[in-house]
Design an enzyme around this catalytic site. Sequence first.
Site, PDB file in Angstrom:
ATOM      1  N   LYS A  10       0.375 -86.584   1.706  1.00 22.09           N
ATOM      2  CA  LYS A  10      -0.546 -86.442   2.835  1.00 22.09           C
ATOM      3  C   LYS A  10      -0.625 -87.735   3.644  1.00 22.09           C
ATOM      4  CE  LYS A  10      -3.107 -82.827   0.476  1.00 22.09           C
ATOM      5  NZ  LYS A  10      -4.251 -82.416  -0.337  1.00 22.09           N
ATOM      6  N   GLN A  26      -9.652 -84.843  -2.709  1.00 20.22           N
ATOM      7  CA  GLN A  26      -8.592 -84.153  -3.429  1.00 20.22           C
ATOM      8  C   GLN A  26      -9.161 -83.434  -4.658  1.00 20.22           C
ATOM      9  OE1 GLN A  26      -5.253 -83.977  -2.405  1.00 20.22           O
ATOM     10  NE2 GLN A  26      -5.070 -82.493  -4.051  1.00 20.22           N
ATOM     11  N   ASP A  66     -10.029 -79.832   5.364  1.00 15.43           N
ATOM     12  CA  ASP A  66      -9.472 -78.908   4.362  1.00 15.43           C
ATOM     13  C   ASP A  66      -9.980 -77.484   4.617  1.00 15.43           C
ATOM     14  OD1 ASP A  66      -7.570 -79.563   2.502  1.00 15.43           O
ATOM     15  OD2 ASP A  66      -8.969 -80.408   1.040  1.00 15.43           O
TER      16      ASP A  66
END
Length: 285
Positions: free
Chosen positions: A53, A97, A120
């Site tokens: 990422k 995460q 997200d």
Amino acid sequence: MAAQLIDGNALAKKIRAEVSGRTAALKAKGVQPSLAIILVGEDPASQVYTKHKINDSTETGLHATLERYPADMSEADLLARIRALNEDASVHGILVQLPLPKHMNASTVIETIAPAKDVDGFHVASAGALMVGQPGFWPCTPYGCMKMLASIGYDLKGKHAVVIGRSNIVGKPMALMLLGKNATVTICHSATPDLKAMTLQADVLVAAVGKRNVLTADMVKPGAVVIDVGMNRNDEGKLCGDVDFAGVSQVAGWITPVPGGVGPMTRAMLLVNTLEAAERAQSQR
Ligand code: NAP
């Protein structure tokens, strides 16, 4: 192979190029799109994902930082750090995460992220916005699947889409996105008694289960579009999806491979969401 391949790597590359262009335009207006990634603990897969990422972001001109914390970090400390990032106007996207260490409540953590920075798309406000058709952030994986369908010019209106899996991050938002494009949608899950009877009706099939060979050739209508979200390991330890690719590609009209399908698209859509967050923030200045 009868089916045409939907190449996630190629499409993701195109999307990254678009992101680079839009990022440059935003920078010219004095805004540096920025993503803050938080990683708690030492989960090996999470370390690989976060590295990807960061690299993807850097490659497209986004500024990305990785904050690493020990597995025994307290939830209160993590929430305090997220609140500080919420207040930091130079940060446009915040990603925590997953999975988190067991002593933390993932829902509490995700709900602490400001919805305007929830790149997200996991916050309940993002889920609600998707449900009622308001602007928000779509979860990257189903968003990427929708881009793949758009890339082949597929008109979902009036088509029957069958989604296998009903998780909050893939199956359910996938079904809502397909519904939003006027497909008739069926959601299957572990309690669906006759999966094959459902999948055989599908013009579009999305497999998001996490089990190899959940979808085999005898379960697919000839010409159907098959999107394989699954990420599993075969007996040789190689990455594979939920779909029996060799068999299903003889029957389907279109199919996504694993690897090189949904995975790279998921990564690309995080960049799109981050850029979008920065563009929205800029337009509100
Ligand atoms: P999840 O939360 O474990 O959900 C799996 C879903 O599959 C559940 O809804 C479950 O039903 C259903 N299911 C299980 N066995 C089934 C069966 N035999 N028949 C029909 N449905 C069944 O997983 P997830 O997070 O949605 O992820 C799904 C897969 O996608 C995993 O392999 C994951 O690694 C992969 N993934 C890939 C990406 C990517 O970027 N490529 C991103 C995210 C996820 P119940 O609800 O009844 O339990």
